[in-house]
Scaffold this active site. Sequence first.
Site, PDB file in Angstrom:
ATOM      1  CG  ASP A 154      -2.249   0.663   0.972  1.00  0.00           C
ATOM      2  OD1 ASP A 154      -2.570   0.898  -0.210  1.00  0.00           O
ATOM      3  OD2 ASP A 154      -2.974   0.945   1.941  1.00  0.00           O
ATOM      4  CG  ASP A 189      -8.130   1.059   3.127  1.00  0.00           C
ATOM      5  OD1 ASP A 189      -7.080   0.406   2.990  1.00  0.00           O
ATOM      6  OD2 ASP A 189      -8.358   2.117   2.518  1.00  0.00           O
TER       7      ASP A 189
END
Length: 395
Positions: free
Chosen positions: A246, A292
């Site tokens: 990420d 997420d």
Amino acid sequence: MSEAEQVPASASEAASAVILDALNATDSNGTEALNATAKFVATPEGTALAYGSLVFMALLPIFFGALRSVTCSKSKELGENEYDSGFRNSADMPETITSRDAARFPIIASCTLFGLYLFFKVFSQEYINLLLSVYFFVLGVLALSHTMSPLMSRIFPVSLPNKQYQLLFTQGSGESKEEIVNYEFDTKNLVCLLISSVVGVWYLLKKHWIANNLFGLAFALNGVELLHLNNVSTGCILLGGLFVYDVFWVFGTNVMVTVAKSFEAPIKLVFPQDLLEKGLEANNFAMLGLGDIVIPGIFIALLLRFDVSLKKNSRTYFYSSFLAYIFGLGLTIFVMHTFKHAQPALLYLVPACVGFPVVVALFKGELTEMFRYEESPPEEAGTKEDSSASDKKDQ
């Protein structure tokens, strides 16, 4: 990552064949407007309502998905035909993620992300999104139908007949015959499928943000419920790898930003910051990618199953990780608004969701027990059950 950006109300919410990779990609658009109009300046009230709603929506699939994952794991012990919550088909059984899968996933996700980047550079975005739109329509209808199934079982009128159906496709004949598709369903499932199809058509025709969120919540809940980490070490490997993934693809390159802007899909939760001004027709959205939610969510669900395995009638590790997720997500939003830049949410969520439970385990003296906890894949669980039954029969 979480983000806030202005998008046109008519933007097409299409699909991606690589869901988890796309989930992470949707988080990196930043605060840049996608159209040529002037940026909307959200009021403090609108911003608070939007991000408060996103946090609340993110907690729903984690909480209920984790609870359903506990019930889902019982299917390994009871067997598919004895489990009474819609898990009568192998497609609805949990998928176990091993440490090997976890270690490879960030590499596969990176290759897929870069492949999508090249794909969108070469081919027309319009035709790709049209194809993916149909794909995600089917996935969304099935996911929403599965999500609604337990509720429908409770509210379905007793007076109405609940007929059983079976969809069976086989290949070959005689002893060489093998099943290709064997799907059992009933009238309740058909009602869920009908309602989900209505939402799907609404989404395809209007691309409304509420329809997008219904599909997004269904995807997230199904992911948390059906994706099972086999132990805590695997969870740490997966979260650690995606932590690096990420951060690198958001801060190191523009690949994720480009991919995220190229396709539009119901793989993010959105809430308008101008809802107070424009009502349901608002079009300036704050967003949170499903990656997420699902990635930390499957780790939180694992800790809940660990709590259950301790048989102490407490949910210490589940609640500590759940509160850690709230803290990490809140910190993401705070940093994003402080520096006015999109943030990789896993940068904050991973240390919080892993660190808080580990500290609790150290304090309670159960760290070794937590890392020794192991879940067997469904096939192994079924084999153990058959062996046990066979032993009892022999005795």
